[in-house]
Design a protein around this motif. Structure first.
Motif, PDB file in Angstrom:
ATOM      1  N   ASP A 185       0.716  -0.853   0.123  1.00 24.56           N
ATOM      2  CA  ASP A 185      -0.404   0.204  -0.242  1.00 24.56           C
ATOM      3  C   ASP A 185       0.823   1.442  -0.298  1.00 24.56           C
ATOM      4  O   ASP A 185       0.038   2.562  -0.341  1.00 24.56           O
ATOM      5  CB  ASP A 185      -0.389  -0.397   1.388  1.00 24.56           C
ATOM      6  CG  ASP A 185      -1.867  -1.153   1.218  1.00 24.56           C
ATOM      7  OD1 ASP A 185      -1.915  -1.577   0.218  1.00 24.56           O
ATOM      8  OD2 ASP A 185      -2.531  -0.972   1.815  1.00 24.56           O
ATOM      9  N   ARG A 205      -3.739   8.826 -10.449  1.00 23.56           N
ATOM     10  CA  ARG A 205      -3.140   7.331  -9.195  1.00 23.56           C
ATOM     11  C   ARG A 205      -1.863   8.385  -8.828  1.00 23.56           C
ATOM     12  O   ARG A 205      -1.952   7.690  -7.128  1.00 23.56           O
ATOM     13  CB  ARG A 205      -2.208   6.539 -10.256  1.00 23.56           C
ATOM     14  CG  ARG A 205      -2.899   5.489 -11.658  1.00 23.56           C
ATOM     15  CD  ARG A 205      -1.693   4.920 -12.288  1.00 23.56           C
ATOM     16  NE  ARG A 205      -1.817   3.592 -11.356  1.00 23.56           N
ATOM     17  CZ  ARG A 205      -0.551   3.216 -11.887  1.00 23.56           C
ATOM     18  NH1 ARG A 205       0.216   3.488 -11.957  1.00 23.56           N
ATOM     19  NH2 ARG A 205      -0.123   2.414 -10.545  1.00 23.56           N
ATOM     20  N   GLN A 314      -3.541  -4.515 -12.279  1.00 24.94           N
ATOM     21  CA  GLN A 314      -5.195  -4.240 -12.911  1.00 24.94           C
ATOM     22  C   GLN A 314      -6.121  -5.185 -11.978  1.00 24.94           C
ATOM     23  O   GLN A 314      -7.104  -4.935 -11.382  1.00 24.94           O
ATOM     24  CB  GLN A 314      -5.450  -4.918 -14.255  1.00 24.94           C
ATOM     25  CG  GLN A 314      -6.727  -5.010 -14.886  1.00 24.94           C
ATOM     26  CD  GLN A 314      -6.756  -5.139 -16.022  1.00 24.94           C
ATOM     27  OE1 GLN A 314      -5.822  -5.688 -17.100  1.00 24.94           O
ATOM     28  NE2 GLN A 314      -7.677  -5.018 -17.279  1.00 24.94           N
ATOM     29  N   GLN A 316      -5.160  -6.108  -9.196  1.00 18.52           N
ATOM     30  CA  GLN A 316      -5.226  -5.818  -7.228  1.00 18.52           C
ATOM     31  C   GLN A 316      -5.884  -4.294  -7.893  1.00 18.52           C
ATOM     32  O   GLN A 316      -6.748  -4.442  -6.251  1.00 18.52           O
ATOM     33  CB  GLN A 316      -3.587  -4.816  -7.220  1.00 18.52           C
ATOM     34  CG  GLN A 316      -3.694  -3.780  -5.684  1.00 18.52           C
ATOM     35  CD  GLN A 316      -2.698  -3.784  -5.555  1.00 18.52           C
ATOM     36  OE1 GLN A 316      -1.936  -3.040  -6.115  1.00 18.52           O
ATOM     37  NE2 GLN A 316      -1.937  -2.840  -4.146  1.00 18.52           N
ATOM     38  N   GLN A 317      -6.090  -3.333  -8.343  1.00 16.14           N
ATOM     39  CA  GLN A 317      -7.592  -2.651  -8.184  1.00 16.14           C
ATOM     40  C   GLN A 317      -8.847  -3.138  -8.622  1.00 16.14           C
ATOM     41  O   GLN A 317     -10.136  -3.087  -7.953  1.00 16.14           O
ATOM     42  CB  GLN A 317      -7.359  -1.607  -9.846  1.00 16.14           C
ATOM     43  CG  GLN A 317      -8.227  -0.904 -10.065  1.00 16.14           C
ATOM     44  CD  GLN A 317      -8.496  -0.047 -10.675  1.00 16.14           C
ATOM     45  OE1 GLN A 317      -7.473   0.032 -12.000  1.00 16.14           O
ATOM     46  NE2 GLN A 317      -9.318   1.803 -11.092  1.00 16.14           N
ATOM     47  N   GLN A 318      -8.835  -4.533  -9.687  1.00 13.82           N
ATOM     48  CA  GLN A 318      -9.609  -5.069  -9.451  1.00 13.82           C
ATOM     49  C   GLN A 318     -10.532  -5.721  -8.031  1.00 13.82           C
ATOM     50  O   GLN A 318     -11.742  -5.937  -7.587  1.00 13.82           O
ATOM     51  CB  GLN A 318     -10.359  -6.262 -10.478  1.00 13.82           C
ATOM     52  CG  GLN A 318     -10.492  -5.818 -11.847  1.00 13.82           C
ATOM     53  CD  GLN A 318      -9.856  -6.753 -12.495  1.00 13.82           C
ATOM     54  OE1 GLN A 318      -9.301  -8.075 -12.566  1.00 13.82           O
ATOM     55  NE2 GLN A 318     -10.384  -6.484 -14.167  1.00 13.82           N
ATOM     56  N   GLN A 319      -9.803  -6.301  -7.374  1.00 22.06           N
ATOM     57  CA  GLN A 319     -10.051  -6.456  -5.748  1.00 22.06           C
ATOM     58  C   GLN A 319     -10.122  -5.546  -5.148  1.00 22.06           C
ATOM     59  O   GLN A 319     -11.456  -5.850  -3.938  1.00 22.06           O
ATOM     60  CB  GLN A 319      -8.580  -6.852  -4.953  1.00 22.06           C
ATOM     61  CG  GLN A 319      -8.053  -8.813  -5.964  1.00 22.06           C
ATOM     62  CD  GLN A 319      -6.684  -9.504  -5.431  1.00 22.06           C
ATOM     63  OE1 GLN A 319      -5.988  -8.238  -4.930  1.00 22.06           O
ATOM     64  NE2 GLN A 319      -6.899 -10.234  -5.739  1.00 22.06           N
ATOM     65  N   GLN A 320      -9.732  -3.851  -5.231  1.00 22.17           N
ATOM     66  CA  GLN A 320     -10.282  -3.011  -4.127  1.00 22.17           C
ATOM     67  C   GLN A 320     -11.447  -2.844  -4.030  1.00 22.17           C
ATOM     68  O   GLN A 320     -12.290  -2.181  -3.917  1.00 22.17           O
ATOM     69  CB  GLN A 320      -8.757  -2.034  -4.348  1.00 22.17           C
ATOM     70  CG  GLN A 320      -8.030  -2.159  -4.197  1.00 22.17           C
ATOM     71  CD  GLN A 320      -6.724  -0.653  -4.191  1.00 22.17           C
ATOM     72  OE1 GLN A 320      -6.497  -0.682  -4.918  1.00 22.17           O
ATOM     73  NE2 GLN A 320      -5.782  -1.202  -3.848  1.00 22.17           N
ATOM     74  N   GLN A 321     -12.100  -2.862  -5.885  1.00 27.56           N
ATOM     75  CA  GLN A 321     -13.479  -2.706  -5.860  1.00 27.56           C
ATOM     76  C   GLN A 321     -14.058  -2.798  -5.546  1.00 27.56           C
ATOM     77  O   GLN A 321     -15.544  -3.039  -5.696  1.00 27.56           O
ATOM     78  CB  GLN A 321     -13.369  -2.334  -7.643  1.00 27.56           C
ATOM     79  CG  GLN A 321     -12.529  -0.842  -8.292  1.00 27.56           C
ATOM     80  CD  GLN A 321     -12.383  -1.180  -9.408  1.00 27.56           C
ATOM     81  OE1 GLN A 321     -12.586  -1.567 -10.259  1.00 27.56           O
ATOM     82  NE2 GLN A 321     -12.002   0.649  -9.787  1.00 27.56           N
ATOM     83  N   ALA A 322     -14.211  -4.495  -5.713  1.00 22.79           N
ATOM     84  CA  ALA A 322     -14.976  -5.311  -5.330  1.00 22.79           C
ATOM     85  C   ALA A 322     -15.534  -5.577  -3.850  1.00 22.79           C
ATOM     86  O   ALA A 322     -15.050  -5.703  -2.695  1.00 22.79           O
ATOM     87  CB  ALA A 322     -14.168  -7.110  -5.414  1.00 22.79           C
TER      88      ALA A 322
END
Length: 322
Positions: A185, A205, A314, A316-322
């Protein structure tokens, strides 16, 4: 013990002279003071090898936190270089003109002060080597004094793992030292080529990573404009490293005006090295990548490595948005 205290066996006399001049650039006391700096959790470090987009990212970070202010003499006056700050009379502990505090460093992970946030900027190694040569030409050596192939092989590629805190890591060892912390992070990985292709997305970003409040479209637009090649070229004197040249040229045995005739702001064309460096030198750079970097990152080329990091980001971003 100077930064480049060892002159490798086999270096030409011209390259040895460059290393000898460079040995006076930092003092041991100054460098160690910088590496001993204790950052706050919100401090932001711009981490690069030389000529990988350092000044560009300094400008982006300062423009974001200052909301577009150009009220500074030279970018390193407001975003200090930790290894050189003490030798330039800068106090790293002092409040800066805007928050969060931002710093520049060329340290590999092992030597970098811990406890802040880190924007790691990387660039194709061949383009870094070519840009480094052009940067040193007419500063640490006269045009024609050192050949391009000679510089890349005997100076840039000759670096390895630092023997002490007084030495910088090679491009390749620097990269893998920070790669082992990708995904954290407090570490943002940015590619120079992405800055060239889509500067606005990179600025967004960086703003999110720095925690810039009210980073609306108007601010992002201003920062993108102020970080463009055209804008920075028009304000070149604010990005030309003249503070370090004025203070450190004499210690390097250089004329007072060495390096003052040319600025740092170039268009930085991605892939330029492939058109400029001899095929044999490009092969040497690739061989060094395969020897040092590939076993650690699992990618035989820089392009494949960039694709891999993009895929991880990408995901990591998807996991954060889930």
């Amino acid at each position: 013990m100077p930064l480049e205290r060892s002159l490798e066996q086999g270096s030409s006399e011209a390259v040895k002279r460059v290393k000898q001049r460079l040995s006076g650039f930092e003092t041991e006391a100054g460098r160690r003071k910088g590496l001993g700096f204790q950052p706050n959790a919100g401090d932001v470090f711009i981490v690069t090898t030389p000529k990988a987009g350092t000044t560009w990212m300094q400008q982006i970070c300062h423009q974001l936190r200052s909301r577009g202010s150009m009220d500074f003499e030279e970018i390193s006056a407001v975003v200090p270089w930790i290894e050189l700050a003490h030798d330039l009379g800068q106090d790293l502990e002092e409040p800066q003109v805007a928050q969060p505090r931002c710093f520049k460093t060329h340290c590999w992970y092992d030597h970098c002060p811990k406890g802040g946030k880190y924007i790691v900027v990387v660039r194709d190694p061949a383009d870094v080597a070519l840009s480094f040569y052009k940067f040193f030409e007419d500063w640490f050596f006269e045009p024609g004094e050192v050949g391009l192939e000679e510089f890349v092989r005997e100076f840039w590629l000759a670096r390895g793992v630092p023997e002490s805190e007084m030495q910088n890591a090679s491009y390749f060892h620097h990269l893998i030292s920070w790669w082992q912390h990708v995904g954290r992070d407090d570490v943002l990985w940015v590619f120079f080529e992405d800055m060239k292709q889509d500067l606005r997305s990179v600025v967004q970003r960086v703003a999110a990573f720095m925690g810039i409040p009210d980073a609306d479209d108007a601010l992002i637009d201003k920062v993108v404009e102020h970080s463009s090649f055209e804008f920075m070229k028009a304000h070149e004197a604010q990005f030309d490293e003249h503070l370090s040249k004025l203070r450190r040229n004499a210690a390097c045995g250089l004329p007072p005006d060495a390096g003052m005739r040319h600025g740092k702001i170039n268009r930085g064309e991605s892939g330029a090295a492939k058109k400029t460096l001899p095929a044999e030198v490009l092969a040497d750079i690739h061989a060094k990548w395969k020897q040092v970097v590939a076993p650690v990152v699992g990618c035989d080329t820089y392009a494949a490595f960039r694709d891999k990091v993009h895929a991880q980001q990408q995901q990591q971003q998807q996991q954060q948005q889930a």
